[in-house]
Scaffold this active site. Structure first.
Site, PDB file in Angstrom:
ATOM      1  CG  HIS A 186      -1.926  -1.026   1.351  1.00 47.08           C
ATOM      2  ND1 HIS A 186      -2.062  -1.829   2.446  1.00 47.08           N
ATOM      3  CD2 HIS A 186      -2.907  -1.410   0.493  1.00 47.08           C
ATOM      4  CE1 HIS A 186      -3.080  -2.669   2.269  1.00 47.08           C
ATOM      5  NE2 HIS A 186      -3.607  -2.438   1.095  1.00 47.08           N
ATOM      6  CE  LYS A 205     -12.083  -6.763   2.488  1.00 52.07           C
ATOM      7  NZ  LYS A 205     -10.991  -6.865   1.611  1.00 52.07           N
ATOM      8  NE  ARG A 243      -2.895  -7.150  -4.513  1.00 55.79           N
ATOM      9  CZ  ARG A 243      -3.725  -7.233  -3.499  1.00 55.79           C
ATOM     10  NH1 ARG A 243      -3.258  -7.397  -2.290  1.00 55.79           N
ATOM     11  NH2 ARG A 243      -5.017  -7.159  -3.683  1.00 55.79           N
ATOM     12  CB  SER A 284      -4.418  -6.655   4.416  1.00 53.21           C
ATOM     13  OG  SER A 284      -4.060  -5.388   3.949  1.00 53.21           O
TER      14      SER A 284
END
Ligand code: ADP
Length: 168
Positions: free
Chosen positions: A17, A41, A90, A128
């Site tokens: 990040h 979530k 990513r 994460s």
């Protein structure tokens, strides 16, 4: 004044990040790192904790600031006067979801562009979720997060493990 919003859960903030914020800060006059408060979530950290973590991590980037938001991202971006939204890519696996999200956002407000950025190679596998999993299993997360995030994360994991331990 070109403003960009970089939204996410940041549960917790990782070096991936941070890498993106640094890149975005070179391209825009102002980068607002916006912690989303309405994800489905269940986060490990509260919205305020996540926003504070982001604020601390970016404190030395003069044109970056931390904020939180709930509701639609495009509404928030317009409210903050942003001309663009940054998202990270990513791996190919990110593409499909990000593509849907970007086009949905564009259909709601086509004045806000979505810009995709790639992190340094060494962060392309980082998420994460993976960082939390490594920490939960007792691994060293220092290559993946700033040192102060590592401390906060380890403390939270310990508290959770103690809370969840069965009595003998
Ligand atoms: P995560 O997927 O790690 O749980 P977030 O919801 O906080 O992360 O992600 C916010 C944005 O940051 C998303 O666009 C995500 O693709 C991007 N991002 C997350 N981790 C990285 C990384 N290591 N490199 C580049 N972008 C990333």
């Amino acid at each position: 004044m070109r403003t960009v919003v970089y939204p996410g859960s940041f549960d917790p903030l990782t070096n991936g990040h941070l890498d993106l914020v640094i890149r975005a800060a070179k391209l825009f006059d102002r980068v607002i790192v916006a912690v989303a408060g309405n994800e489905l979530k269940q986060p490990l950290f509260t919205l305020v904790e996540r926003r504070d973590m982001v604020a601390r991590a970016i404190a030395e980037i003069p044109n970056a600031e931390a904020d939180s938001f709930s509701g639609l991202l495009v509404h928030y971006a317009a409210e903050r006067g942003a001309s663009a939204i940054i998202r990270g890519l990513r791996a190919v696996s990110d593409f499909e979801f990000e593509f849907q999200l970007a086009l949905t956002n564009r259909s709601m407000n086509d004045t806000v562009e979505t810009i995709f950025m790639m992190p340094k190679d060494q962060y392309t596998f980082l998420s994460s979720r993976i960082v939390k999993e490594v920490c939960r299993l007792g691994g060293d997360v220092s290559p993946f997060v700033p040192p102060f995030v590592k401390d906060i994360l380890e403390r939270r994991m310990r508290a959770q493990n103690d809370g969840g331990r069965l009595p003998n």
